[in-house]
Design a protein around this motif. Structure first.
Motif, PDB file in Angstrom:
ATOM      1  N   MET A   1       0.346  -1.344  -0.057  1.00  0.00           N
ATOM      2  CA  MET A   1       0.171  -0.184  -0.275  1.00  0.00           C
ATOM      3  C   MET A   1       1.085   1.234   0.149  1.00  0.00           C
ATOM      4  N   LEU A   2       1.698   1.287   1.121  1.00  0.00           N
ATOM      5  CA  LEU A   2       2.559   2.653   1.036  1.00  0.00           C
ATOM      6  C   LEU A   2       3.898   1.878   1.130  1.00  0.00           C
ATOM      7  N   LYS A   3       4.281   3.222   0.113  1.00  0.00           N
ATOM      8  CA  LYS A   3       6.164   2.496   0.131  1.00  0.00           C
ATOM      9  C   LYS A   3       7.259   3.416   0.373  1.00  0.00           C
ATOM     10  N   VAL A   4       8.240   3.513   1.123  1.00  0.00           N
ATOM     11  CA  VAL A   4       8.646   5.042   1.443  1.00  0.00           C
ATOM     12  C   VAL A   4      10.014   3.757   0.554  1.00  0.00           C
ATOM     13  N   SER A   5      10.983   5.227  -0.267  1.00  0.00           N
ATOM     14  CA  SER A   5      12.338   4.648  -1.110  1.00  0.00           C
ATOM     15  C   SER A   5      13.820   5.528  -0.814  1.00  0.00           C
ATOM     16  N   ASN A   6      14.301   5.580   0.021  1.00  0.00           N
ATOM     17  CA  ASN A   6      15.191   6.193  -0.504  1.00  0.00           C
ATOM     18  C   ASN A   6      15.553   7.671   0.293  1.00  0.00           C
ATOM     19  N   LEU A   7      14.161   7.659   1.588  1.00  0.00           N
ATOM     20  CA  LEU A   7      14.007   9.155   1.918  1.00  0.00           C
ATOM     21  C   LEU A   7      14.655  10.332   2.672  1.00  0.00           C
ATOM     22  N   PHE A   8      14.875  11.381   1.722  1.00  0.00           N
ATOM     23  CA  PHE A   8      16.103  12.074   2.644  1.00  0.00           C
ATOM     24  C   PHE A   8      15.303  14.041   3.021  1.00  0.00           C
ATOM     25  N   VAL A   9      15.228  14.431   3.780  1.00  0.00           N
ATOM     26  CA  VAL A   9      14.241  15.380   4.584  1.00  0.00           C
ATOM     27  C   VAL A   9      15.326  16.049   5.298  1.00  0.00           C
ATOM     28  N   ASN A  10      14.849  17.989   4.224  1.00  0.00           N
ATOM     29  CA  ASN A  10      15.889  18.754   5.565  1.00  0.00           C
ATOM     30  C   ASN A  10      14.507  19.298   6.167  1.00  0.00           C
ATOM     31  N   TYR A  11      14.745  19.698   7.837  1.00  0.00           N
ATOM     32  CA  TYR A  11      14.181  20.109   8.787  1.00  0.00           C
ATOM     33  C   TYR A  11      14.597  21.626   9.050  1.00  0.00           C
ATOM     34  N   GLY A  12      14.723  22.818   8.912  1.00  0.00           N
ATOM     35  CA  GLY A  12      15.988  23.867   9.450  1.00  0.00           C
ATOM     36  C   GLY A  12      16.920  23.705   9.532  1.00  0.00           C
ATOM     37  N   GLY A  13      16.939  23.720   7.918  1.00  0.00           N
ATOM     38  CA  GLY A  13      18.652  23.820   7.280  1.00  0.00           C
ATOM     39  C   GLY A  13      20.039  21.581   7.640  1.00  0.00           C
ATOM     40  N   ILE A  14      18.791  21.445   8.837  1.00  0.00           N
ATOM     41  CA  ILE A  14      19.083  19.871   9.913  1.00  0.00           C
ATOM     42  C   ILE A  14      18.627  18.894   8.383  1.00  0.00           C
ATOM     43  N   GLN A  15      19.717  18.207   7.916  1.00  0.00           N
ATOM     44  CA  GLN A  15      19.040  17.085   7.294  1.00  0.00           C
ATOM     45  C   GLN A  15      18.406  16.045   8.882  1.00  0.00           C
ATOM     46  N   ALA A  16      17.468  16.027   8.773  1.00  0.00           N
ATOM     47  CA  ALA A  16      16.233  15.293   9.535  1.00  0.00           C
ATOM     48  C   ALA A  16      15.920  13.983   9.329  1.00  0.00           C
ATOM     49  N   VAL A  17      15.850  13.353   8.200  1.00  0.00           N
ATOM     50  CA  VAL A  17      15.362  12.571   7.304  1.00  0.00           C
ATOM     51  C   VAL A  17      16.484  11.812   6.369  1.00  0.00           C
ATOM     52  N   ARG A  18      17.821  10.537   6.822  1.00  0.00           N
ATOM     53  CA  ARG A  18      18.469   9.965   6.140  1.00  0.00           C
ATOM     54  C   ARG A  18      17.961   8.515   5.583  1.00  0.00           C
ATOM     55  N   ASP A  19      18.472   9.002   4.222  1.00  0.00           N
ATOM     56  CA  ASP A  19      17.557   7.500   3.406  1.00  0.00           C
ATOM     57  C   ASP A  19      17.253   6.314   4.069  1.00  0.00           C
ATOM     58  N   VAL A  20      16.003   6.762   4.067  1.00  0.00           N
ATOM     59  CA  VAL A  20      14.807   6.055   5.135  1.00  0.00           C
ATOM     60  C   VAL A  20      14.101   5.359   3.604  1.00  0.00           C
ATOM     61  N   SER A  21      14.046   4.130   4.116  1.00  0.00           N
ATOM     62  CA  SER A  21      13.006   2.930   3.301  1.00  0.00           C
ATOM     63  C   SER A  21      12.393   2.237   3.855  1.00  0.00           C
ATOM     64  N   PHE A  22      11.132   2.227   3.743  1.00  0.00           N
ATOM     65  CA  PHE A  22      10.626   1.400   4.259  1.00  0.00           C
ATOM     66  C   PHE A  22       9.209   1.192   3.855  1.00  0.00           C
ATOM     67  N   GLU A  23       8.332  -0.204   4.574  1.00  0.00           N
ATOM     68  CA  GLU A  23       6.843  -0.614   3.442  1.00  0.00           C
ATOM     69  C   GLU A  23       5.931  -1.189   4.336  1.00  0.00           C
ATOM     70  N   VAL A  24       4.483  -0.298   3.933  1.00  0.00           N
ATOM     71  CA  VAL A  24       3.112  -0.645   5.082  1.00  0.00           C
ATOM     72  C   VAL A  24       2.539  -0.963   3.878  1.00  0.00           C
ATOM     73  N   LYS A  25       2.501  -2.786   4.365  1.00  0.00           N
ATOM     74  CA  LYS A  25       1.202  -3.351   3.392  1.00  0.00           C
ATOM     75  C   LYS A  25      -0.488  -3.007   4.363  1.00  0.00           C
ATOM     76  N   ALA A  26      -1.505  -3.265   2.760  1.00  0.00           N
ATOM     77  CA  ALA A  26      -2.676  -3.148   3.626  1.00  0.00           C
ATOM     78  C   ALA A  26      -3.015  -4.142   4.412  1.00  0.00           C
ATOM     79  N   GLY A  27      -4.201  -3.538   5.511  1.00  0.00           N
ATOM     80  CA  GLY A  27      -4.237  -4.661   6.154  1.00  0.00           C
ATOM     81  C   GLY A  27      -3.507  -4.424   7.740  1.00  0.00           C
ATOM     82  N   GLU A  28      -2.172  -4.024   7.315  1.00  0.00           N
ATOM     83  CA  GLU A  28      -0.957  -4.192   9.120  1.00  0.00           C
ATOM     84  C   GLU A  28      -0.904  -2.872   9.210  1.00  0.00           C
ATOM     85  N   ILE A  29      -0.834  -3.155  10.650  1.00  0.00           N
ATOM     86  CA  ILE A  29      -0.570  -1.849  11.715  1.00  0.00           C
ATOM     87  C   ILE A  29       1.457  -1.815  11.898  1.00  0.00           C
TER      88      ILE A  29
END
Length: 235
Positions: free
Chosen positions: A1-29
């Motif tokens: 359902m949801l797939k996050v791949s190689n995510l980088f996010v900056n927050y206020g000039g700081i690299q808050a998220v570095r190369d994050v990958s994960f997935e969420v399948k339908a029906g899961e917690i």
């Protein structure tokens, strides 16, 4: 359902998220756990379109949404319950719920949704004409969750739902999360209360310093000595 791949996010000039990958399948917690400042909330805000990634992909039902507007992401079936609840004071419980249903076009559909919500959250039905600001912290959290469910999401994003609540409400909140899953809604849960989060999770990811350090089923992570030492008060 949801797939996050190689995510980088900056927050206020700081690299808050570095190369994050994960997935969420339908029906899961699925639970993301980690200390305060690990990047958990930043990830949720990026998925829901409140923040933009520096790079990386977010795919939801085979559609790239990393550059989509927040309103279009809600319309596609993703709702977020923000950290701190952010209920609208000066508005009644019913009016807060109506804000969550702004995409509904048909009044009969809205009536049906209200009926379902009030059956799941009877305390809100009792307080429907009460100013939302006068609710207890636990009741406000239920209102925030119910407001998100008014949009009939396929995927619900929960950001620290147990924060600041009395123990009796903490257990109630986690019971509600399991009820939501049992009714067909997929859940991505961000929590500092690692023991509770992992105990209801199908799978979990451990986040530290903006990076995913570990993954496994909820039971596997609960039994992991490193997780126990860092997040569960183990030796």
């Amino acid at each position: 359902m949801l797939k996050v791949s190689n995510l980088f996010v900056n927050y206020g000039g700081i690299q808050a998220v570095r190369d994050v990958s994960f997935e969420v399948k339908a029906g899961e917690i699925v639970s993301l756990i980690g200390a305060n400042g690990a990047g958990k909330s930043t990830i949720l805000k990026t998925i829901s379109g409140i923040m933009r990634p520096k790079s990386g992909l977010i795919n939801y039902n085979d559609r790239a949404i990393q550059n989509a507007s927040a309103s279009s992401i809600v319309a596609a079936g993703i709702s977020q319950v923000p950290e701190g609840r952010h209920i609208f004071s000066g508005m009644t419980v019913q009016e807060n719920l109506e804000m969550g249903a702004f995409l509904h076009k048909r009044s009969e559909s809205l009536t049906s949704t209200f009926d379902e919500i009030f059956s799941q959250f009877p305390v809100l039905k009792e307080r429907r004409n009460q100013d939302a600001a006068t609710l207890s912290g636990g009741e406000q959290q239920m209102l925030a969750m119910a407001r998100a469910l008014m949009a009939r999401p396929k995927l619900l994003l929960l950001d620290e739902p147990s924060m600041g609540l009395a123990p009796i409400y903490i257990q109630r909140v986690f019971d509600i999360i399991q009820m939501i899953q049992s009714q067909g809604t997929t859940v991505l849960l961000i929590e500092q209360n690692a023991k509770q989060a992992l105990s209801i999770a199908d799978r979990g990811y451990v986040l530290a310093s903006g990076e995913i350090k570990m993954t496994g089923t909820g039971d596997e992570l609960l039994a992991n000595p490193q997780v126990q030492a860092a997040y569960l008060g183990g030796a």
